[in-house]
Motif scaffolding. Structure first.
Motif, short mmCIF file in Angstrom:
data_model
loop_
_atom_site.label_atom_id
_atom_site.label_comp_id
_atom_site.label_asym_id
_atom_site.label_seq_id
_atom_site.Cartn_x
_atom_site.Cartn_y
_atom_site.Cartn_z
N GLU A 61 0.85 -1.14 -0.21
CA GLU A 61 -0.30 0.07 -0.01
C GLU A 61 0.94 1.29 -0.07
N PRO A 62 0.32 2.38 -0.53
CA PRO A 62 1.29 3.62 -0.52
C PRO A 62 1.60 4.16 1.03
N GLY A 63 2.76 4.64 1.36
CA GLY A 63 2.82 5.03 2.69
C GLY A 63 2.46 6.42 2.47
N ALA A 64 2.94 7.24 3.85
CA ALA A 64 2.64 8.75 3.98
C ALA A 64 3.37 9.46 2.78
N ASP A 65 4.57 9.05 2.67
CA ASP A 65 5.44 9.65 1.88
C ASP A 65 4.99 8.96 0.38
N GLY A 66 4.85 9.42 -0.81
CA GLY A 66 4.77 8.98 -2.14
C GLY A 66 5.69 7.89 -2.42
N ARG A 67 6.89 8.10 -2.04
CA ARG A 67 8.10 7.02 -2.21
C ARG A 67 7.84 5.80 -1.61
N GLU A 68 7.18 5.97 -0.34
CA GLU A 68 7.29 4.69 0.55
C GLU A 68 6.23 3.59 0.26
N ARG A 69 6.40 2.44 0.55
CA ARG A 69 5.43 1.35 0.24
C ARG A 69 5.41 0.63 1.64
N VAL A 70 4.05 0.38 2.09
CA VAL A 70 3.95 -0.21 3.32
C VAL A 70 3.28 -1.85 2.87
N ALA A 71 3.94 -2.77 3.77
CA ALA A 71 3.73 -4.11 3.37
C ALA A 71 2.56 -4.43 4.37
N ARG A 72 1.64 -5.39 4.13
CA ARG A 72 0.65 -5.91 4.98
C ARG A 72 0.13 -7.52 4.61
N LEU A 73 0.17 -8.17 5.38
CA LEU A 73 -0.12 -9.49 5.11
C LEU A 73 -1.80 -9.62 4.58
N THR A 74 -1.74 -10.44 3.59
CA THR A 74 -2.98 -10.72 2.85
C THR A 74 -4.10 -11.50 3.83
N PRO A 75 -5.16 -11.66 3.47
CA PRO A 75 -6.11 -12.66 4.32
C PRO A 75 -5.41 -14.07 4.03
N ARG A 76 -4.80 -14.43 2.74
CA ARG A 76 -4.45 -15.67 2.42
C ARG A 76 -3.22 -16.03 3.45
N ALA A 77 -2.20 -15.17 3.82
CA ALA A 77 -1.53 -15.20 4.67
C ALA A 77 -2.00 -15.32 6.50
N LEU A 78 -2.89 -14.57 6.54
CA LEU A 78 -3.43 -14.48 8.01
C LEU A 78 -3.99 -15.98 8.02
N ALA A 79 -4.73 -16.42 7.10
CA ALA A 79 -5.39 -17.79 7.50
C ALA A 79 -4.23 -18.84 7.38
N ALA A 80 -3.16 -18.65 6.86
CA ALA A 80 -2.15 -19.73 6.84
C ALA A 80 -1.23 -19.40 8.10
N LEU A 81 -1.26 -18.46 8.90
CA LEU A 81 -0.64 -18.28 10.05
C LEU A 81 -0.65 -19.42 10.98
N PRO A 82 -1.50 -19.96 11.32
CA PRO A 82 -1.67 -21.10 12.28
C PRO A 82 -0.63 -22.32 11.88
N GLU A 83 -0.64 -22.80 10.57
CA GLU A 83 0.09 -23.68 10.07
C GLU A 83 1.57 -23.49 9.68
N LEU A 84 1.59 -22.00 9.54
CA LEU A 84 3.17 -21.25 9.49
C LEU A 84 3.94 -21.46 10.81
N GLN A 85 3.00 -20.91 11.75
CA GLN A 85 3.26 -21.10 13.36
C GLN A 85 3.87 -22.51 13.83
N ARG A 86 3.01 -23.47 13.50
CA ARG A 86 3.27 -25.00 13.73
C ARG A 86 4.42 -25.37 12.93
N CYS A 87 4.90 -24.88 11.84
CA CYS A 87 5.97 -25.27 11.07
C CYS A 87 7.28 -24.58 11.91
N TRP A 88 6.93 -23.29 12.33
CA TRP A 88 7.92 -22.55 12.79
C TRP A 88 8.60 -23.23 14.13
N ALA A 89 7.50 -23.74 14.94
CA ALA A 89 7.91 -24.18 16.33
C ALA A 89 8.51 -25.36 16.07
N ALA A 90 8.24 -26.21 15.13
CA ALA A 90 8.91 -27.43 14.64
C ALA A 90 10.45 -27.23 14.18
#
Length: 154
Positions: A83-112
C-alpha cells in the motif's frame, strides 16, 4: 575427479542449502507454497502489523534492496500486499487474508523448526545460532575484506 577440501564459504553455502532445502520441503509437506526467506518478513508483519519496507529492512538487519526483492516475491505469491505510505515513495507491506489464514500452520512449522534446531545444537554440542550471531558481530566490527588485507600484509 579429485575432491578439494571445502572452504568456509563452500561449507556455509552447503549448510544453507541443506537447511533451506529441507525447510522448503517441510512447508510443501504442510501444503504451503512458502519459501524460508519469506519467514522473517511474515513473522514481523504478523507481530507488528503493516510496516514500511525500510522498517522491515531495519528490523531484519538487511538492505532495503534485499528486503524489497523478498517482499516483491511475497506480493507475487499472494502473501503480502503493498500500500502507499505517508510519503509517495514509501511502500507499506501488509499480510493478505491468505497469509493470515495460513499463520497457524506457519507457526506450527516454525515451532517444529525451532525444536529441530535445538536437537541439532544438542548433537553438535554448541548453539549454532549463537556461533553465527557472534561471527556476524565480529564481521561488523571488522570486515572480512579488512581481515584479508591484514592477513596478506603479515
Amino acid at each position: 575427479m579429485t575432491r578439494v577440501d571445502s572452504s568456509l564459504g563452500t561449507l556455509l553455502r552447503t549448510l544453507i542449502d541443506a537447511l533451506d532445502g529441507d525447510l522448503e520441503r517441510a512447508y510443501a509437506q504442510a501444503g504451503l507454497d512458502f519459501r524460508p526467506r519469506f519467514t522473517p518478513v511474515v513473522r514481523l508483519l504478523a507481530a507488528k502489523g503493516a510496516l514500511r519496507i525500510k522498517d522491515l529492512a531495519s528490523c531484519m538487519g538487511l538492505s532495503h534492496s534485499a528486503v524489497s526483492q523478498t517482499v516483491g516475491q511475497l506480493v507475487a505469491q499472494g502473501w503480502v500486499r503493498l500500500e502507499p505510505g505517508a510519503d509517495g515513495r514509501e511502500r507499506v507491506a501488509r499480510l493478505t487474508p491468505r497469509a493470515l489464514a495460513a499463520l497457524p500452520e506457519l507457526q506450527r512449522c516454525w515451532a517444529a523448526t525451532a525444536r529441530a534446531a535445538d536437537a541439532l545444537d544438542a548433537e553438535l554440542g554448541l548453539d549454532l545460532e549463537e556461533v553465527v550471531r557472534r561471527a556476524v558481530a565480529a564481521l561488523q566490527r571488522q570486515s572480512f575484506l579488512a581481515r584479508i588485507a591484514e592477513a596478506d600484509a603479515s
